[in-house]
Design a protein around this motif. Sequence first.
Motif: not given
Length: 199
Positions: A164-177
């Motif tokens: 989840p921390a990756a999505a806090l830094y990289n917005r591209e990750v959030l939809p995949m998560l």
Amino acid sequence: MREYEDLVSEIMACTRCRLHLSRRNPVPGEGPVPSEVMIVGEAPGRREDEAGRPFVGQAGKLLDRLLGLAGLSRSMVYITNVVKCRPPGNRDPRRDEVEACNIYLRRQIRIVSPRIIVTLGRIAGETLYSMAGLRWRGIRAERGRPVNAVIEGLQVILYPTFHPAAALYNREVLPMLEEDFRNLARATSRRGRSLLDFM
Ligand code: URA
């Protein structure tokens, strides 16, 4: 339960690697024992080191929301990390630290006896794949794909996704998560039953 309490006491007193020198509190993990779902992160951060509890900081808030997408709540899952003490400055845990701590993760898996283990991020994914003798091809290749595995003699489903921390830094990750957590409820459907049937 005695076995679990003994394990927590050992983690609280652990000096197996250098991380015990700089930690404030070890973070063994928390949740129901046994539990159908186990979530494995990387290592405690600053907030977790202060509280002695996993995922209580920003990444933890996002994790709570993601669990909701899977129809789960924190009280329904067991949450822990590959490494139980905070690496200084939030650096990645080193290989020898992961190895020193692995005996605890193995015992936790035996005691918690999960049907599905969700790994958050590269380090957790790599570690659990290696424990199962599986080849890790990278987070983007493995994420969102449930695989059957045997760990400590226990038949489990490994379900890797991003940290989840990756999505806090990289917005591209959030939809995949988010997609991976939405699909989590269906992760066992190849056996004809939904994960929620086991709750
Ligand atoms: N990141 C992790 O990997 N684990 C925690 O407990 C908190 C943040």
